[in-house]
Motif scaffolding. Sequence first.
Motif, PDB file in Angstrom:
ATOM      1  N   VAL A   1      84.687 -35.077 -19.073  1.00  0.00           N
ATOM      2  CA  VAL A   1      83.338 -34.569 -19.326  1.00  0.00           C
ATOM      3  C   VAL A   1      83.387 -33.128 -19.841  1.00  0.00           C
ATOM      4  CG1 VAL A   1      81.089 -34.098 -18.268  1.00  0.00           C
ATOM      5  CG2 VAL A   1      82.394 -36.089 -17.570  1.00  0.00           C
ATOM      6  N   PHE A   2      84.374 -32.357 -19.384  1.00  0.00           N
ATOM      7  CA  PHE A   2      84.498 -30.973 -19.836  1.00  0.00           C
ATOM      8  C   PHE A   2      84.728 -30.912 -21.340  1.00  0.00           C
ATOM      9  CE2 PHE A   2      85.591 -30.550 -15.367  1.00  0.00           C
ATOM     10  CZ  PHE A   2      84.903 -29.405 -15.018  1.00  0.00           C
ATOM     11  N   ALA A   3      85.678 -31.685 -21.822  1.00  0.00           N
ATOM     12  CA  ALA A   3      86.000 -31.688 -23.257  1.00  0.00           C
ATOM     13  C   ALA A   3      84.836 -32.214 -24.082  1.00  0.00           C
ATOM     14  CB  ALA A   3      87.247 -32.522 -23.505  1.00  0.00           C
ATOM     15  N   GLN A   4      84.179 -33.253 -23.603  1.00  0.00           N
ATOM     16  CA  GLN A   4      83.044 -33.816 -24.341  1.00  0.00           C
ATOM     17  C   GLN A   4      81.909 -32.805 -24.450  1.00  0.00           C
ATOM     18  OE1 GLN A   4      82.323 -37.250 -21.917  1.00  0.00           O
ATOM     19  NE2 GLN A   4      83.693 -38.550 -23.096  1.00  0.00           N
ATOM     20  N   THR A   5      81.653 -32.084 -23.382  1.00  0.00           N
ATOM     21  CA  THR A   5      80.590 -31.087 -23.383  1.00  0.00           C
ATOM     22  C   THR A   5      80.920 -29.941 -24.326  1.00  0.00           C
ATOM     23  OG1 THR A   5      80.062 -31.664 -21.091  1.00  0.00           O
ATOM     24  CG2 THR A   5      79.164 -29.607 -21.931  1.00  0.00           C
ATOM     25  N   ARG A   6      82.169 -29.465 -24.281  1.00  0.00           N
ATOM     26  CA  ARG A   6      82.579 -28.383 -25.181  1.00  0.00           C
ATOM     27  C   ARG A   6      82.483 -28.813 -26.646  1.00  0.00           C
ATOM     28  NH1 ARG A   6      86.740 -27.515 -21.288  1.00  0.00           N
ATOM     29  NH2 ARG A   6      88.179 -28.646 -22.629  1.00  0.00           N
ATOM     30  N   LYS A   7      82.853 -30.045 -26.935  1.00  0.00           N
ATOM     31  CA  LYS A   7      82.785 -30.544 -28.311  1.00  0.00           C
ATOM     32  C   LYS A   7      81.339 -30.681 -28.772  1.00  0.00           C
ATOM     33  CE  LYS A   7      87.230 -32.826 -28.401  1.00  0.00           C
ATOM     34  NZ  LYS A   7      87.975 -34.082 -28.494  1.00  0.00           N
ATOM     35  N   ASP A   8      80.452 -31.109 -27.889  1.00  0.00           N
ATOM     36  CA  ASP A   8      79.031 -31.189 -28.244  1.00  0.00           C
ATOM     37  C   ASP A   8      78.477 -29.800 -28.542  1.00  0.00           C
ATOM     38  OD1 ASP A   8      78.667 -33.907 -28.245  1.00  0.00           O
ATOM     39  OD2 ASP A   8      77.830 -34.010 -26.216  1.00  0.00           O
ATOM     40  N   ILE A   9      78.883 -28.800 -27.757  1.00  0.00           N
ATOM     41  CA  ILE A   9      78.448 -27.423 -28.007  1.00  0.00           C
ATOM     42  C   ILE A   9      78.938 -26.977 -29.378  1.00  0.00           C
ATOM     43  CG2 ILE A   9      78.738 -25.016 -27.294  1.00  0.00           C
ATOM     44  CD1 ILE A   9      78.780 -26.059 -24.373  1.00  0.00           C
TER      45      ILE A   9
END
Length: 69
Positions: A47-55
């Motif tokens: 979830v951390f990587a997905q959130t950073r990529k969405d940002i």
Amino acid sequence: MSKLNDRRKEISELSAGEAQNQVKELRLKLFQLRLQQQRGEVKNSRVFAQTRKDIARLLHRLTVLENEQ
């Protein structure tokens, strides 16, 4: 279509104001995830990587909108 392509399409249709609001929400989500991780509550660390990529996608969208003006 995949979830990623759906998300990319969704982001490409956002206005500048909507994109900025989502960036704020995602940064808050990332902060909350970090707190949960410290307490040992996070089960899926992806979830951390997905959130950073969405940002990053949203920030890119904001840059594109700024360059169009």
